[in-house]
Design a protein around this motif. Structure first.
Motif, PDB file in Angstrom:
ATOM      1  N   PRO A  15      15.042   2.966  20.340  1.00 37.35           N
ATOM      2  CA  PRO A  15      15.496   1.697  21.093  1.00 37.35           C
ATOM      3  C   PRO A  15      14.862   0.518  20.831  1.00 37.35           C
ATOM      4  O   PRO A  15      15.413  -0.408  20.567  1.00 37.35           O
ATOM      5  N   LEU A  16      13.473   0.407  20.196  1.00 38.98           N
ATOM      6  CA  LEU A  16      12.987  -0.929  19.643  1.00 38.98           C
ATOM      7  C   LEU A  16      13.488  -1.081  18.340  1.00 38.98           C
ATOM      8  O   LEU A  16      13.767  -2.171  18.108  1.00 38.98           O
ATOM      9  N   ALA A  17      13.984  -0.182  17.450  1.00 31.28           N
ATOM     10  CA  ALA A  17      14.719  -0.388  16.287  1.00 31.28           C
ATOM     11  C   ALA A  17      16.027  -0.933  16.624  1.00 31.28           C
ATOM     12  O   ALA A  17      16.304  -2.104  15.856  1.00 31.28           O
ATOM     13  N   ALA A  18      16.654  -0.624  17.615  1.00 28.97           N
ATOM     14  CA  ALA A  18      18.117  -1.252  18.000  1.00 28.97           C
ATOM     15  C   ALA A  18      17.851  -2.564  18.039  1.00 28.97           C
ATOM     16  O   ALA A  18      18.687  -3.369  17.768  1.00 28.97           O
ATOM     17  N   GLU A  19      16.896  -2.979  19.006  1.00 26.71           N
ATOM     18  CA  GLU A  19      16.644  -4.528  19.375  1.00 26.71           C
ATOM     19  C   GLU A  19      16.438  -5.211  18.391  1.00 26.71           C
ATOM     20  O   GLU A  19      16.847  -6.207  18.321  1.00 26.71           O
ATOM     21  N   VAL A  20      15.443  -4.825  17.597  1.00 21.80           N
ATOM     22  CA  VAL A  20      15.151  -5.790  16.340  1.00 21.80           C
ATOM     23  C   VAL A  20      16.213  -5.907  15.151  1.00 21.80           C
ATOM     24  O   VAL A  20      16.377  -6.706  14.769  1.00 21.80           O
ATOM     25  N   ILE A  21      17.033  -4.703  15.096  1.00 21.85           N
ATOM     26  CA  ILE A  21      18.252  -4.765  14.480  1.00 21.85           C
ATOM     27  C   ILE A  21      19.208  -5.721  14.868  1.00 21.85           C
ATOM     28  O   ILE A  21      19.706  -6.464  14.142  1.00 21.85           O
ATOM     29  N   GLU A  22      19.366  -5.909  16.194  1.00 19.74           N
ATOM     30  CA  GLU A  22      20.197  -6.792  16.618  1.00 19.74           C
ATOM     31  C   GLU A  22      19.978  -8.014  16.483  1.00 19.74           C
ATOM     32  O   GLU A  22      20.564  -9.310  16.215  1.00 19.74           O
ATOM     33  N   LYS A  23      18.534  -8.487  16.052  1.00 27.46           N
ATOM     34  CA  LYS A  23      18.040  -9.937  15.763  1.00 27.46           C
ATOM     35  C   LYS A  23      18.084  -9.933  14.289  1.00 27.46           C
ATOM     36  O   LYS A  23      17.751 -11.098  13.770  1.00 27.46           O
ATOM     37  N   PHE A  50      16.468   2.139   9.266  1.00 27.03           N
ATOM     38  CA  PHE A  50      17.459   2.134  10.227  1.00 27.03           C
ATOM     39  C   PHE A  50      18.062   0.650  10.046  1.00 27.03           C
ATOM     40  O   PHE A  50      17.060  -0.098   9.800  1.00 27.03           O
ATOM     41  N   ASP A  51      19.155   0.516  10.239  1.00 25.56           N
ATOM     42  CA  ASP A  51      20.208  -0.688   9.929  1.00 25.56           C
ATOM     43  C   ASP A  51      21.089  -0.739  10.963  1.00 25.56           C
ATOM     44  O   ASP A  51      21.458   0.307  11.727  1.00 25.56           O
ATOM     45  N   LYS A  52      21.994  -1.857  10.896  1.00 24.00           N
ATOM     46  CA  LYS A  52      23.022  -2.206  11.586  1.00 24.00           C
ATOM     47  C   LYS A  52      24.228  -1.055  11.439  1.00 24.00           C
ATOM     48  O   LYS A  52      24.895  -0.605  12.345  1.00 24.00           O
ATOM     49  N   ASP A  53      24.235  -0.331  10.355  1.00 26.38           N
ATOM     50  CA  ASP A  53      25.014   0.641   9.924  1.00 26.38           C
ATOM     51  C   ASP A  53      24.791   2.260  10.632  1.00 26.38           C
ATOM     52  O   ASP A  53      25.898   2.895  10.723  1.00 26.38           O
ATOM     53  N   ASN A  54      23.504   2.747  10.783  1.00 23.51           N
ATOM     54  CA  ASN A  54      23.214   3.710  11.347  1.00 23.51           C
ATOM     55  C   ASN A  54      22.626   3.921  12.695  1.00 23.51           C
ATOM     56  O   ASN A  54      22.301   5.011  13.348  1.00 23.51           O
ATOM     57  N   ILE A  55      22.380   2.699  13.103  1.00 23.59           N
ATOM     58  CA  ILE A  55      21.243   2.609  14.474  1.00 23.59           C
ATOM     59  C   ILE A  55      22.077   3.296  15.613  1.00 23.59           C
ATOM     60  O   ILE A  55      21.501   4.001  16.547  1.00 23.59           O
ATOM     61  N   ARG A  56      23.535   2.743  15.767  1.00 23.16           N
ATOM     62  CA  ARG A  56      24.119   3.377  17.027  1.00 23.16           C
ATOM     63  C   ARG A  56      24.114   5.067  17.105  1.00 23.16           C
ATOM     64  O   ARG A  56      23.887   5.485  17.917  1.00 23.16           O
ATOM     65  N   ALA A  57      24.497   5.702  15.717  1.00 26.84           N
ATOM     66  CA  ALA A  57      24.475   7.006  15.700  1.00 26.84           C
ATOM     67  C   ALA A  57      23.105   7.396  16.250  1.00 26.84           C
ATOM     68  O   ALA A  57      22.852   8.454  16.650  1.00 26.84           O
ATOM     69  N   LYS A  58      22.070   7.107  15.646  1.00 30.30           N
ATOM     70  CA  LYS A  58      20.397   7.429  16.131  1.00 30.30           C
ATOM     71  C   LYS A  58      20.190   7.275  17.308  1.00 30.30           C
ATOM     72  O   LYS A  58      19.629   8.073  18.157  1.00 30.30           O
TER      73      LYS A  58
END
Length: 149
Positions: free
Chosen positions: A77-85, A97-105
């Motif tokens: 979840p932290l990774a998802a938040e910083v990727i949004e930024k 983790f990047d914008k292409d794979n974070i949702r699946a994770k």
């Protein structure tokens, strides 16, 4: 650009690798934790101690991270938040983790959480290995090389 470290759960061997990389390249490195963390005496390496509490360190990293930064964390979840930024996230095992794979994770994390809540135990993560260390080093080198070019 800054490398941010979710330092409470980061293996010491990975922290040491990050210290050497920051000293070698001059990249800004900041460790954020609920406890005091010793860091080398270098102008580009700092540690920030935040108060104890659920997600306090994570929230501080999200507040500070910017586009192009790298966040070292196993917390999806932290990774998802910083990727949004616009930042990237790298686990201590070297999984990027990047914008292409974070949702699946995130979906897999939520699925596994549901399974654990239902009484299914998956056994947890494998012990930290030499291969994990090497994979992390390779991903870190790729990120630092992009900064230099």
């Amino acid at each position: 650009m800054t490398v941010w470290v979710d330092a409470d759960a980061c293996p010491v061997v990975i922290r040491d690798m990050l210290f050497r990389a920051a000293e070698r390249t001059g990249v800004a490195l900041t460790l954020i934790a609920n406890q005091a963390i010793r860091v080398p005496a270098a102008a580009n390496i700092t540690a920030v101690q935040v108060s104890s509490g659920f997600d306090v360190a994570d929230n501080e990293i999200v507040r500070r991270a910017e586009s192009g930064d790298l966040v070292i964390t196993s917390d999806i979840p932290l990774a998802a938040e910083v990727i949004e930024k616009g930042a990237l996230a790298l686990t201590p095992r070297g999984e990027l983790f990047d914008k292409d794979n974070i949702r699946a994770k995130l979906n897999m994390r939520d699925f596994m959480d549901t399974m654990r809540s239902s009484g299914v135990h998956s056994g947890g993560a494998a012990p930290f290995s030499q291969q994990d260390k090497q994979t992390f080093a390779n991903q870190l080198d790729r990120y630092l090389s992009r900064l230099r070019s």
